[in-house]
Design an enzyme around this catalytic site. Structure first.
Site, PDB file in Angstrom:
ATOM      1  N   SER A  18       9.998   3.952   4.627  1.00 21.00           N
ATOM      2  CA  SER A  18       9.331   5.249   4.740  1.00 21.00           C
ATOM      3  C   SER A  18       8.655   5.425   6.093  1.00 21.00           C
ATOM      4  O   SER A  18       8.211   4.443   6.713  1.00 21.00           O
ATOM      5  CB  SER A  18       8.271   5.330   3.638  1.00 21.00           C
ATOM      6  OG  SER A  18       7.388   6.374   3.886  1.00 21.00           O
TER       7      SER A  18
ATOM      8  N   TYR B  26       0.763   2.473  -0.010  1.00 17.85           N
ATOM      9  CA  TYR B  26       2.204   2.666  -0.202  1.00 17.85           C
ATOM     10  C   TYR B  26       2.972   2.264   1.070  1.00 17.85           C
ATOM     11  O   TYR B  26       3.941   1.494   1.013  1.00 17.85           O
ATOM     12  CB  TYR B  26       2.472   4.136  -0.560  1.00 17.85           C
ATOM     13  CG  TYR B  26       3.899   4.564  -0.386  1.00 17.85           C
ATOM     14  CD1 TYR B  26       4.881   4.127  -1.257  1.00 17.85           C
ATOM     15  CD2 TYR B  26       4.266   5.404   0.674  1.00 17.85           C
ATOM     16  CE1 TYR B  26       6.208   4.510  -1.088  1.00 17.85           C
ATOM     17  CE2 TYR B  26       5.578   5.797   0.846  1.00 17.85           C
ATOM     18  CZ  TYR B  26       6.546   5.344  -0.031  1.00 17.85           C
ATOM     19  OH  TYR B  26       7.847   5.722   0.151  1.00 17.85           O
TER      20      TYR B  26
ATOM     21  N   LYS C 206       5.810  -0.919   1.949  1.00 23.08           N
ATOM     22  CA  LYS C 206       7.132  -0.769   2.575  1.00 23.08           C
ATOM     23  C   LYS C 206       7.239  -1.652   3.824  1.00 23.08           C
ATOM     24  O   LYS C 206       8.277  -2.270   4.081  1.00 23.08           O
ATOM     25  CB  LYS C 206       7.376   0.700   2.936  1.00 23.08           C
ATOM     26  CG  LYS C 206       7.501   1.620   1.726  1.00 23.08           C
ATOM     27  CD  LYS C 206       8.815   1.398   0.996  1.00 23.08           C
ATOM     28  CE  LYS C 206       8.944   2.209  -0.266  1.00 23.08           C
ATOM     29  NZ  LYS C 206      10.174   1.974  -1.002  1.00 23.08           N
TER      30      LYS C 206
END
Ligand code: UDP
Length: 326
Positions: free
Chosen positions: A116, A140, A144
């Protein structure tokens, strides 16, 4: 060639499965259907109802012998990750370790990982290329980035090849209308615009209208999910042939403001879409735009459907079908 798509019943996953099938691959989908739906499955692909938190089951499935694995099974709400990091650590980090270890034990050679733009944090310059410093500002994005680093080590130590594809803002639906499963409780802009246009919501919020942008609302780089899906097939072909891992940013290289998205959706749907300015959402950078030069150079990738009208129209079609709108 045989491909395992983990998370293949989800929004992006189902488009990736369709693309591999269209290219003649034999595809197996593994999904726990927590956010994915059976509506997104295709008869031509085998389906395993399984969970990435079950390493034994993963190893069993992997041992069927795949040429590559696409991994899209993850939690993806940046705001939620700041409140429930435990869940994100478990699903996104521990779950991916289970997949990578199963891949090694089954000698599965190629991994395509959905990463991402969140790994970069606030942009220090635009457009964001692959060399941009990586300082995630939400948990988040951290998950990643950790997996990207883990894959680098697994390549170095065990020869597992990977393609890490860093999505900017995925949007749109299959332009041929073959995928119609909607995400439940969406948190992204375009589905929320569409829920408002459909009358499922009375109105929507614009999170901040005092940013230093052309109309005061945030600029994002929306990339059509068919274009994203095409990049997965090209990335698999690339690492499989070249035996070299890659990391690429994937966006349309075009910035669209929140107000522009809403206004164009009003024009195209003919619906009023009431929208009121609200507080800024914590952690939202004013502008995020990708450089996709590397994807173009390495993969010959070009966005074909990522113009604003196609993004909106392909999504609106799905809402119309689901809610019998005209
Ligand atoms: N946004 C908004 N209202 C909403 C949902 C999103 O104004 O109901 C804005 C959000 O603040 C951001 C942009 O739309 O500037 C895209 O948000 P999204 O959550 O889709 O993706 P993100 O950029 O956070 O990955």
């Amino acid at each position: 060639m045989k491909i395992l798509v983990i998370g293949g019943a989800g929004y992006i996953g189902s488009h990736v499965v369709r693309e591999f099938l269209d290219h003649g691959y034999t595809v197996t989908v593994l999904d726990n259907l927590s956010s994915g739906t059976r509506r997104n499955l295709f008869g031509e692909a085998a389906f395993v109802h399984g969970d990435i938190m079950h390493p034994v089951r993963l190893r069993e499935v992997m041992s069927e012998g795949f040429d590559g694995c696409v991994h899209l099974a993850a939690l993806k709400a940046a705001g939620e990750s700041m409140v429930s990091p435990e869940q994100y650590a478990e699903m996104n980090i521990a779950g991916t370790i289970n997949i990578l270890n199963a891949a090694l034990s089954a000698e599965m050679p190629n991994m395509i990982f959905s990463s991402s733009a969140a790994i970069f944090g606030s942009p220090q310059y635009l457009p964001i290329d692959e060399d941009h410093p990586k300082n995630p500002e939400n948990f988040y994005g951290f998950t990643k980035l950790e997996i990207e680093k883990l894959m680098e080590w697994y390549d170095r130590l065990k020869g597992l090849k990977y393609a890490s594809i860093r999505y900017f803002n995925a949007a749109g639906y299959d332009v041929q209308g073959r995928i119609n499963g909607l995400e439940m409780n969406p948190e992204n802009l375009l589905p929320i615009v569409m829920e408002t246009a459909s009358g499922l919501r009375k109105g929507m919020s614009i999170f901040g209208d005092d940013y230093p942008t052309r109309d005061g609302t945030c600029i994002r780089d929306y990339v059509h999910v068919n274009d994203l899906a095409a990049a997965h097939v090209s990335a698999f072909e690339h690492i499989n042939e070249m035996k070299q891992s890659i990391s690429v940013n994937l966006g349309s290289e075009t910035g669209v403001t929140v107000s522009e998205m809403i206004q164009r959706a009003r024009e195209m749907t003919g619906m009023p879409i009431p929208a009121a300015a609200a507080e800024r959402r914590p952690g939202d950078p004013a502008e995020l735009v990708a450089s996709s030069a590397k994807a173009k150079e390495l993969l010959g990738w070009e966005p074909r459907h990522s113009d604003l009208d196609t993004l909106i129209d392909s999504t609106w079609q799905v809402y119309c079908k689901n809610f019998s709108l005209t």
